[in-house]
Motif scaffolding. Structure first.
Motif, PDB file in Angstrom:
ATOM      1  N   ARG A  26       1.242  -1.211  -0.492  1.00 16.74           N
ATOM      2  CA  ARG A  26       0.225   0.039   0.185  1.00 16.74           C
ATOM      3  C   ARG A  26       1.035   0.864  -0.161  1.00 16.74           C
ATOM      4  O   ARG A  26       0.367   2.324  -0.189  1.00 16.74           O
ATOM      5  N   TYR A  27       2.233   0.903   0.696  1.00 15.62           N
ATOM      6  CA  TYR A  27       2.766   2.459   0.723  1.00 15.62           C
ATOM      7  C   TYR A  27       3.824   2.754  -0.566  1.00 15.62           C
ATOM      8  O   TYR A  27       4.357   3.679  -0.638  1.00 15.62           O
ATOM      9  N   ASN A  28       3.879   1.164  -1.580  1.00 15.71           N
ATOM     10  CA  ASN A  28       4.161   1.639  -2.776  1.00 15.71           C
ATOM     11  C   ASN A  28       3.765   1.864  -3.520  1.00 15.71           C
ATOM     12  O   ASN A  28       3.455   2.430  -4.630  1.00 15.71           O
ATOM     13  N   PHE A  29       3.974   3.972  -3.323  1.00 16.26           N
ATOM     14  CA  PHE A  29       3.756   4.385  -4.907  1.00 16.26           C
ATOM     15  C   PHE A  29       4.765   5.854  -5.322  1.00 16.26           C
ATOM     16  O   PHE A  29       5.220   6.327  -4.625  1.00 16.26           O
ATOM     17  N   VAL A  40      -3.913  10.634  -7.151  1.00 11.29           N
ATOM     18  CA  VAL A  40      -5.006  10.193  -6.596  1.00 11.29           C
ATOM     19  C   VAL A  40      -5.621  11.982  -5.734  1.00 11.29           C
ATOM     20  O   VAL A  40      -6.533  12.113  -5.168  1.00 11.29           O
ATOM     21  N   VAL A  41      -4.522  12.820  -5.349  1.00  7.50           N
ATOM     22  CA  VAL A  41      -5.229  13.969  -4.851  1.00  7.50           C
ATOM     23  C   VAL A  41      -6.066  15.168  -5.676  1.00  7.50           C
ATOM     24  O   VAL A  41      -6.793  15.406  -5.300  1.00  7.50           O
ATOM     25  N   ILE A  77      -2.810   7.409   0.373  1.00 13.90           N
ATOM     26  CA  ILE A  77      -2.373   8.344  -0.125  1.00 13.90           C
ATOM     27  C   ILE A  77      -3.080   9.665   0.404  1.00 13.90           C
ATOM     28  O   ILE A  77      -2.749  10.494   0.951  1.00 13.90           O
ATOM     29  N   LEU A  78      -4.391   9.479   0.574  1.00 13.56           N
ATOM     30  CA  LEU A  78      -4.988  10.634   0.593  1.00 13.56           C
ATOM     31  C   LEU A  78      -5.067  11.159   2.439  1.00 13.56           C
ATOM     32  O   LEU A  78      -5.163  12.093   3.005  1.00 13.56           O
ATOM     33  N   ILE A  93      -4.423  14.669   3.734  1.00 11.99           N
ATOM     34  CA  ILE A  93      -5.650  15.377   5.030  1.00 11.99           C
ATOM     35  C   ILE A  93      -4.014  15.534   6.304  1.00 11.99           C
ATOM     36  O   ILE A  93      -4.664  15.935   7.026  1.00 11.99           O
ATOM     37  N   SER A  94      -3.275  14.603   6.700  1.00 12.56           N
ATOM     38  CA  SER A  94      -2.593  14.721   8.006  1.00 12.56           C
ATOM     39  C   SER A  94      -2.108  16.259   7.858  1.00 12.56           C
ATOM     40  O   SER A  94      -1.794  15.962   9.082  1.00 12.56           O
TER      41      SER A  94
END
Length: 251
Positions: A158-161, A169-170, A194-195, A199-200
């Motif tokens: 999931r962290y592979n982007f 995506v944003v 990603i979002l 957002i954080s």
């Protein structure tokens, strides 16, 4: 540049110190706390100039750089639980005999073998680091990956982007950025991550928030603020008191 990027792009010497010097301030690579140059800071009844105060901050807030690093997820450090424990004991200055007694592993010679294996791992890491640095100078096709945030709980595909993937995506789900609305919270976990990374950013890493403040901040972005809050905590972006009275950016 996010704190995660600051951390990963720092030199070995900067990582060992735990902080980085910028033109007008010092920034802690472990939690992002910044102290301005030219200011005198009080600490435990003693006055410190900025750099000395930063070292005091790291000692008080993180124990040591080693303590912080050894506590990171094994997928970040590449260490097994066994290696992690041995390194902790070695760092405490224990002899091979003391380590053997505390761990119950073989004999003192077994512990020496583990020291040798870790030394080999260090040599391999140096070679890989050198080769990767040389590769950067020639590889024009390597994608720019988004660094994994330091408090990630479960590091997987999931962290592979890449930066490009993140931007797409944003742009799709937060077309007006953090000043606008999240038009949908997608079902795909990678897109959610990603979002959440984006957002954080609405939360100040040096501030403690009430539940109501977190709710208001997230509600401004998306109707289901409870869902966003749950995922921010689940993915390690936020932490909170057990009773939910206080929230903060996890460091």
């Amino acid at each position: 540049m996010s704190i995660s990027e600051q951390f990963w792009e720092s030199s070995l010497e900067e990582l060992k110190k735990g902080y980085k010097e910028e033109p007008t301030y010092y920034i802690c690579l472990l939690c992002s706390k910044a102290v301005e140059k030219g200011v005198i800071y009080p600490h435990q009844s003693v006055l410190y100039e900025a750099e000395r105060y930063m070292r005091a901050h790291i000692e008080e807030s993180h124990g040591s750089v080693f303590d912080y690093l050894i506590g990171l997820d094994k997928k970040l450090t590449g260490l097994t639980d066994h290696q992690n424990r041995l390194l902790r004991l070695f760092y405490e200055g224990k002899s091979d005999q003391e380590v053997q007694k505390e761990t119950g592993i073989g004999s003192a010679s077994t512990i020496r073998h583990h020291r040798f294996a870790l030394k080999e791992k260090e040599r391999q890491a140096k070679l890989l680091l050198t080769m990767m640095e040389l590769l950067k100078e020639r590889d024009e096709h390597a994608p720019a990956f988004v660094p994994v945030h330091q408090q990630a709980k479960m590091i997987d595909e999931r962290y592979n982007f890449t930066v490009e993937e993140k931007e797409k995506v944003v742009a799709k789900y937060l077309p007006d950025g953090l000043e606008g609305k999240l038009n949908k919270f997608p079902l795909k976990e990678k897109q959610r991550l990603i979002l959440l990374t984006e957002i954080s950013k609405i939360f100040d890493s040096n501030k403690v928030y009430t539940e109501q403040e977190v709710k208001q901040g997230l509600k401004r972005l998306y109707e289901d603020d409870v869902l966003l809050r749950r995922y921010l905590i689940e993915y390690g972006f936020l932490d909170r008191e057990a009773d939910g009275s206080k929230y903060w950016v996890k460091k």
